[in-house]
Design an enzyme around this catalytic site. Structure first.
Site, PDB file in Angstrom:
ATOM      1  N   ASP A  52      -1.787  -3.626  -0.001  1.00  0.00           N
ATOM      2  CA  ASP A  52      -1.309  -3.381  -1.320  1.00  0.00           C
ATOM      3  C   ASP A  52      -2.424  -2.608  -2.026  1.00  0.00           C
ATOM      4  OD1 ASP A  52       1.093  -4.268  -0.829  1.00  0.00           O
ATOM      5  OD2 ASP A  52       1.088  -5.655  -2.285  1.00  0.00           O
TER       6      ASP A  52
ATOM      7  N   HIS B  15       6.515  -6.503   2.954  1.00  0.00           N
ATOM      8  CA  HIS B  15       5.655  -6.789   1.874  1.00  0.00           C
ATOM      9  C   HIS B  15       4.129  -6.817   2.863  1.00  0.00           C
ATOM     10  CE1 HIS B  15       7.934  -7.340  -1.743  1.00  0.00           C
ATOM     11  NE2 HIS B  15       8.745  -8.109  -1.159  1.00  0.00           N
TER      12      HIS B  15
END
Length: 370
Positions: free
Chosen positions: A168, A139
Site C-alpha cells: 500500500d 488487499h
C-alpha cells in the site's frame, strides 16, 4: 509549510483507505492543493478501527492531513456535475477504484479527456487494468504474495506478514512519482494522460534480483540468504532482558570491529562460512543473551560496526537522531497524533508540514478555483 514545487497545481483525490489518499497527500506535501472527494457517509477509513472521541479514527486523520475534504453523492446527477466541475479545473486526479468503476460513474477516460484534456488521471488499482485479475478483490497481503514480496522473507518454516502494509505505501509513493513525472511531461506536450498503476506491480517491480535467482535455481531458502537471516553478521538478536538488537556488519571492516569489541577475534575469519551460518548464528545468539540491550548499547554504540538497538515503537519519536531531524510531530492532548512527515528537506529547511484536514463543500472549493 508544504514544499513549493507543485504550488498552484490542483489535485482531486477520490481514493479511500490508504494507497490513493497517501499518494495524494504526498503531492500535497510537494505543494499541490488537494481536495478529497468522499461519498456522503465518508471514507470508510473514518470508522475502520478504534475511533477517537470525535468518532473518527486516527488513521483517517493522519492520511488525510493537509487536504480539503468534501462529500458528494456520485450516483446522483448533482454530485457528478460538481465533481465534473472540479475535474475541469484540476491538474491531476488520483483514484483507487477497481477498473470499470469510473466508467459506471460516467467518468471514463473519454469523458475525462473531453472535460479536461490536460488532466493527469492516475488510477491506482490492485492488479491493473487488464489481465485475468483486473477486477479481482484484494488487499496488501494478496498483492505482496502474488508480487513476490512474501516468499523469500520470514522464517524458514513460513513467510511472515509485514506491518505496516508495504504494498500500500510503496504503491502510493510510486503513484505520486508517476503523477509528478506526468505533470512535468505535460509542460512539454500540453496534454494530460491516463496512468494505469497497480499496487501488486509496485512490489513486483522490486523483484528482479529474487526472480533472477529463482530462474537460475540459485535462490536460497527462506531465512538462508545473506540479507534474509542466513548470515550471522546480518541478523536480529535477542538480548538478556528480552529486547532486540540489530547487527548488519556486512563489510569485513565492520565485522572485524564487532568481533574485536566483543572479545572474539577468532570469529573474524568465520564471516565467510557457507550460508546459512547456523553454528556462528547460534554463537551470536548466546553472546547477545549475556547482556541487556542497554549493556550492548554501552559497549557497541561507540564502535563503527553497524550495530543499532531496536527501539520499541513508543520509543521511536524520542530516539535522539529522529528527534533531531524533526520528521516526527507529536500533538498534545489525551488523544495525541504522531505524524510522520515526508522525509525530505530542501536547502537546509525542515520537512514539509501538514495542516489538519478541513471539511468544506464543493461550492466553496469551486469558488476558490475560479
Amino acid at each position: 509549510m508544504p514544499l513549493p514545487f507543485l504550488t498552484g497545481l490542483r489535485v482531486v483525490d477520490l481514493g479511500q483507505y490508504l494507497p490513493g489518499p497517501h499518494a495524494a497527500q504526498l503531492l500535497g506535501d510537494l505543494g499541490a492543493e488537494v481536495v478529497k472527494v468522499e461519498p456522503p457517509d465518508g471514507d470508510p477509513l473514518r470508522r475502520l478501527g478504534p475511533v477517537d472521541s470525535d468518532g473518527t479514527t486516527a488513521a483517517y486523520k493522519l492520511l488525510n492531513a493537509g487536504k480539503t475534504v468534501i462529500r458528494l453523492d456520485l450516483k446522483a446527477e448533482g454530485g457528478r456535475a460538481a465533481l465534473e466541475a472540479l475535474l475541469a479545473r484540476a491538474d491531476a486526479l488520483v483514484e483507487s477504484y477497481r477498473p470499470g468503476v469510473m466508467d459506471k460513474l460516467g467518468l471514463g477516460r473519454e469523458r475525462l479527456r473531453a472535460l479536461n484534456p490536460r488532466l493527469v488521471h492516475a488510477s491506482l488499482s490492485g492488479w491493473g487494468y487488464d489481465g485475468p485479475y483486473a477486477t479481482r478483490a484484494g488487499h496488501d497481503l494478496n498483492y505482496m504474495a502474488v508480487g513476490g514480496g512474501l516468499d523469500a522473507s520470514g522464517l524458514p518454516d513460513r513467510p511472515v506478514i509485514s506491518y505496516l502494509p508495504v504494498a500500500d505505501f510503496a504503491s502510493a509513493q510510486q503513484a505520486a512519482l508517476a503523477v509528478t513525472a506526468a505533470l512535468l511531461g505535460r509542460e512539454r506536450t500540453g496534454e494530460g494522460c491516463f496512468l494505469d498503476l497497480s499496487i501488486m506491480e509496485s512490489v513486483l517491480g522490486w523483484q528482479g534480483l529474487t526472480l533472477t535467482a529463482a530462474a537460475r535455481g540459485s535462490q536460497p531458502g527462506r531465512g538462508e540468504a545473506l540479507l534474509s537471516g542466513g548470515a550471522a553478521c546480518y541478523r536480529i538478536y535477542r538480548t538478556k532482558d528480552g529486547r532486540f538488537a540489530t547487527l548488519s556488519a556486512l563489510e569485513a571492516k565492520f565485522w572485524r570491529s564487532f568481533c574485536e569489541a566483543v572479545g572474539r577475534p577468532d570469529w573474524i575469519t568465520r564471516q565467510s562460512d557457507p550460508l546459512p551460518q547456523s553454528d556462528l548464528t547460534a554463537d551470536l545468539d548466546r553472546l547477545f543473551a549475556t547482556r541487556t540491550l542497554a549493556g550492548w548499547k554501552e559497549l557497541l554504540d561507540p564502535v563503527d560496526c553497524c550495530f543499532e538497538a531496536l527501539p520499541e515503537l513508543a520509543e521511536v519519536p524520542g530516539h535522539p537522531h529522529i528527534a533531531a531531524r524533526g520528521q516526527v510531530r507529536v500533538s498534545s492532548g489525551p488523544e495525541p497524533l504522531v505524524e510522520t512527515l515526508m522525509g525530505l528537506r530542501v536547502d537546509g529547511g525542515p520537512p514539509p508540514s501538514r495542516s489538519p484536514l478541513r471539511e468544506s463543500d464543493a461550492g466553496a472549493v469551486l469558488a476558490g478555483w475560479g
